[in-house]
Design a protein around this motif. Structure first.
Motif, PDB file in Angstrom:
ATOM      1  N   ASP A  35       0.858  -1.179   0.000  1.00  0.00           N
ATOM      2  CA  ASP A  35       0.000   0.000   0.000  1.00  0.00           C
ATOM      3  C   ASP A  35       0.901   1.239   0.000  1.00  0.00           C
ATOM      4  N   THR A  38       0.436   3.470   3.349  1.00  0.00           N
ATOM      5  CA  THR A  38       0.874   2.939   4.647  1.00  0.00           C
ATOM      6  C   THR A  38       2.216   2.218   4.583  1.00  0.00           C
ATOM      7  N   LYS A  40       2.504  -0.852   3.991  1.00  0.00           N
ATOM      8  CA  LYS A  40       2.266  -2.221   4.456  1.00  0.00           C
ATOM      9  C   LYS A  40       1.739  -3.088   3.315  1.00  0.00           C
TER      10      LYS A  40
END
Length: 81
Positions: A35, A38, A40
């Protein structure tokens, strides 16, 4: 052959994903989609295997297998050309 893996643990690394596929043949590349906001994992990725027979064997053996407590889905990636 490009293989899509979904339902991965968000903690899975590209090195760990590669190691899962190595028993079935040579892995030329591994990518876990991250992502952008983020940083993550989005819980899915791709593995590239040069030999189609090895790729099909990996798909057959790994689809619906449990990895890090998650039941993963493994299939041939669609070509979006």
């Amino acid at each position: 052959m490009n293989i899509q893996i979904t339902d991965l643990s968000r903690k899975m690394t590209e090195d760990e994903l590669t190691k899962i596929f190595l028993p079935f043949g040579k892995v030329s590349s591994t990518t876990i989609i991250m992502d952008k906001a983020t940083g993550k994992s989005k819980g899915f990725g791709f593995v590239e295997m040069d030999d189609e027979k090895e790729g099909l064997l990996a798909i057959k053996n790994l689809h619906k297998s449990r990895v890090e407590g998650k039941l993963i889905s493994v299939k041939r990636a669609k070509d979006f050309k």
